[in-house]
Design a protein around this motif. Sequence first.
Motif, PDB file in Angstrom:
ATOM      1  N   GLY A  55       0.704  -1.464   0.250  1.00  0.00           N
ATOM      2  CA  GLY A  55      -0.285  -0.507   0.056  1.00  0.00           C
ATOM      3  C   GLY A  55       1.017   1.015   0.084  1.00  0.00           C
ATOM      4  N   VAL A  56       2.467   1.237   0.543  1.00  0.00           N
ATOM      5  CA  VAL A  56       2.658   2.512   0.485  1.00  0.00           C
ATOM      6  C   VAL A  56       3.679   3.021  -1.119  1.00  0.00           C
ATOM      7  N   TRP A  57       3.335   1.717  -2.057  1.00  0.00           N
ATOM      8  CA  TRP A  57       4.081   2.198  -3.313  1.00  0.00           C
ATOM      9  C   TRP A  57       3.236   3.151  -4.202  1.00  0.00           C
ATOM     10  N   ILE A  58       2.159   3.511  -3.605  1.00  0.00           N
ATOM     11  CA  ILE A  58       1.139   4.140  -4.117  1.00  0.00           C
ATOM     12  C   ILE A  58       1.596   4.975  -5.518  1.00  0.00           C
ATOM     13  N   ASN A  59       2.626   5.618  -4.627  1.00  0.00           N
ATOM     14  CA  ASN A  59       2.803   6.934  -5.738  1.00  0.00           C
ATOM     15  C   ASN A  59       3.983   6.687  -6.797  1.00  0.00           C
ATOM     16  N   PRO A  60       5.017   5.266  -6.395  1.00  0.00           N
ATOM     17  CA  PRO A  60       5.613   5.086  -7.675  1.00  0.00           C
ATOM     18  C   PRO A  60       5.109   4.682  -9.017  1.00  0.00           C
ATOM     19  N   LEU A  61       3.833   3.761  -8.136  1.00  0.00           N
ATOM     20  CA  LEU A  61       3.106   2.637  -9.243  1.00  0.00           C
ATOM     21  C   LEU A  61       2.512   4.015  -9.669  1.00  0.00           C
ATOM     22  N   LYS A  62       2.190   4.721  -9.149  1.00  0.00           N
ATOM     23  CA  LYS A  62       1.473   5.926  -9.911  1.00  0.00           C
ATOM     24  C   LYS A  62       2.303   6.505 -11.410  1.00  0.00           C
ATOM     25  N   GLU A  63       3.187   7.042 -10.638  1.00  0.00           N
ATOM     26  CA  GLU A  63       4.509   7.141 -11.760  1.00  0.00           C
ATOM     27  C   GLU A  63       4.127   6.334 -12.699  1.00  0.00           C
ATOM     28  N   LEU A  64       5.314   5.358 -12.404  1.00  0.00           N
ATOM     29  CA  LEU A  64       5.111   4.588 -13.661  1.00  0.00           C
ATOM     30  C   LEU A  64       4.190   4.539 -15.144  1.00  0.00           C
ATOM     31  N   VAL A  65       2.790   5.016 -14.071  1.00  0.00           N
ATOM     32  CA  VAL A  65       1.587   5.304 -15.453  1.00  0.00           C
ATOM     33  C   VAL A  65       1.796   6.080 -15.998  1.00  0.00           C
ATOM     34  N   PHE A  66       2.646   7.127 -15.347  1.00  0.00           N
ATOM     35  CA  PHE A  66       2.819   8.418 -16.270  1.00  0.00           C
ATOM     36  C   PHE A  66       3.961   7.632 -17.630  1.00  0.00           C
ATOM     37  N   ALA A  67       4.351   7.831 -17.417  1.00  0.00           N
ATOM     38  CA  ALA A  67       5.955   7.103 -18.138  1.00  0.00           C
ATOM     39  C   ALA A  67       5.270   6.264 -19.316  1.00  0.00           C
ATOM     40  N   ASP A  68       4.497   5.195 -18.754  1.00  0.00           N
ATOM     41  CA  ASP A  68       3.258   4.908 -19.484  1.00  0.00           C
ATOM     42  C   ASP A  68       3.031   5.758 -20.810  1.00  0.00           C
ATOM     43  N   GLY A  69       1.921   6.912 -20.305  1.00  0.00           N
ATOM     44  CA  GLY A  69       1.226   7.929 -21.418  1.00  0.00           C
ATOM     45  C   GLY A  69       2.155   8.294 -21.930  1.00  0.00           C
ATOM     46  N   ALA A  70       3.159   9.039 -21.221  1.00  0.00           N
ATOM     47  CA  ALA A  70       4.368   9.293 -22.506  1.00  0.00           C
ATOM     48  C   ALA A  70       4.340   8.711 -23.558  1.00  0.00           C
ATOM     49  N   PHE A  71       4.879   7.100 -22.743  1.00  0.00           N
ATOM     50  CA  PHE A  71       5.208   7.500 -24.282  1.00  0.00           C
ATOM     51  C   PHE A  71       4.144   6.060 -25.050  1.00  0.00           C
ATOM     52  N   ALA A  72       3.087   5.713 -24.178  1.00  0.00           N
ATOM     53  CA  ALA A  72       1.898   5.903 -25.030  1.00  0.00           C
ATOM     54  C   ALA A  72       1.776   7.004 -27.192  1.00  0.00           C
ATOM     55  N   VAL A  73       1.838   8.858 -25.592  1.00  0.00           N
ATOM     56  CA  VAL A  73       1.802   9.842 -26.468  1.00  0.00           C
ATOM     57  C   VAL A  73       2.562   9.450 -27.716  1.00  0.00           C
ATOM     58  N   ALA A  74       3.870   8.731 -27.918  1.00  0.00           N
ATOM     59  CA  ALA A  74       5.151   9.131 -28.185  1.00  0.00           C
ATOM     60  C   ALA A  74       4.425   8.004 -29.991  1.00  0.00           C
ATOM     61  N   GLY A  75       3.725   6.884 -28.704  1.00  0.00           N
ATOM     62  CA  GLY A  75       3.611   6.254 -29.740  1.00  0.00           C
ATOM     63  C   GLY A  75       2.851   6.774 -31.336  1.00  0.00           C
ATOM     64  N   ILE A  76       1.781   7.643 -30.949  1.00  0.00           N
ATOM     65  CA  ILE A  76       0.667   7.557 -31.950  1.00  0.00           C
ATOM     66  C   ILE A  76       1.595   8.142 -32.639  1.00  0.00           C
ATOM     67  N   TYR A  77       2.801   9.226 -33.078  1.00  0.00           N
ATOM     68  CA  TYR A  77       3.024   9.484 -33.885  1.00  0.00           C
ATOM     69  C   TYR A  77       4.693   8.957 -34.561  1.00  0.00           C
ATOM     70  N   PRO A  78       4.820   9.222 -35.756  1.00  0.00           N
ATOM     71  CA  PRO A  78       6.465   7.800 -36.807  1.00  0.00           C
ATOM     72  C   PRO A  78       7.611   8.935 -36.299  1.00  0.00           C
ATOM     73  N   PRO A  79       8.755   7.776 -36.420  1.00  0.00           N
ATOM     74  CA  PRO A  79       9.504   8.169 -35.796  1.00  0.00           C
ATOM     75  C   PRO A  79       9.839   9.439 -36.792  1.00  0.00           C
ATOM     76  N   GLY A  80      10.863  11.114 -36.084  1.00  0.00           N
ATOM     77  CA  GLY A  80      11.774  11.427 -37.230  1.00  0.00           C
ATOM     78  C   GLY A  80      12.396  10.897 -37.844  1.00  0.00           C
ATOM     79  N   ASN A  81      13.120  11.795 -39.234  1.00  0.00           N
ATOM     80  CA  ASN A  81      13.880  11.614 -39.397  1.00  0.00           C
ATOM     81  C   ASN A  81      15.524  11.366 -39.029  1.00  0.00           C
TER      82      ASN A  81
END
Length: 263
Positions: free
Chosen positions: A102-128
């Motif tokens: 139960g005390v690991w809630i903040n690290p686990l939530k921040e892991l979801v923040f990272a997950d979301g950031a990479f999901a957003v990045a995956g929407i777009y193709p990489p630049g050249n």
Amino acid sequence: METLAKTGRIFYGTMIACLGAQQIPYADFRPVIFPPWLATMPDLAALAYLSSALLILCGLAIIFEKKAREVSLVLGGVFLLLILFAQVPFELIKDPYYKHLGVWINPLKELVFADGAFAVAGIYPPGNKEGKLLQVLDKFIPLAGTFMSITMILFGVDHFLYVDFVVKLMPAWMPGPVFWTYFAGVALISSGITIILKIKLKLSAILLGVTIFLWFILLHIPRAIADPYGAQGNELTSVFEALGFSGIAFMVAGGYNSWKQTK
């Protein structure tokens, strides 16, 4: 599916911007962003204001698609670094109850923040001409969905370990709070497992997103209205997190890396 991904991106960007804005009145970091290592540091307010400005800019860049891929990749990398070098050490060194899930809630939530950031990045193709750093961070995009699912599974387990606490979070008008506590736990664990294993991936992610969005409306908004300032606005933080988490699920359901599938 494109609409789902777009909606999820906007929800996620809104969460990031709002978390940044929420730090400003308190001149302090939200614990879900950075643990209270620096409580006695004289320049804490200045650092909090700087991080707030950066989070707001990142959130707006994601919402309005201004260098959204590059911003999201770097943001995801920063969140992972904060987990590894701030959140985890803080729990292991400073928290005498670190053996309790139960005390690991903040690290686990921040892991979801990272997950979301990479999901957003995956929407777009990489630049050249992406630099080495972005090329390295790009390797984390396939893990978007997995990071979130790990947290959802562990949060689901929490529903069984801390029944009395979770029951108190339920709206007073809702009958059978114990049933809904267990039901939510099963739903979180099931959705996490099915997303990781890619079993009915889109359906599982949509159901997860809708479930969290319903909690956003029925649970978190009323609680924030009732207590907007307690624990430096913790209930308000939960509102932003629920919106962002639902958005991440929608991005996963919408095929956040669909450009790879059509390349």
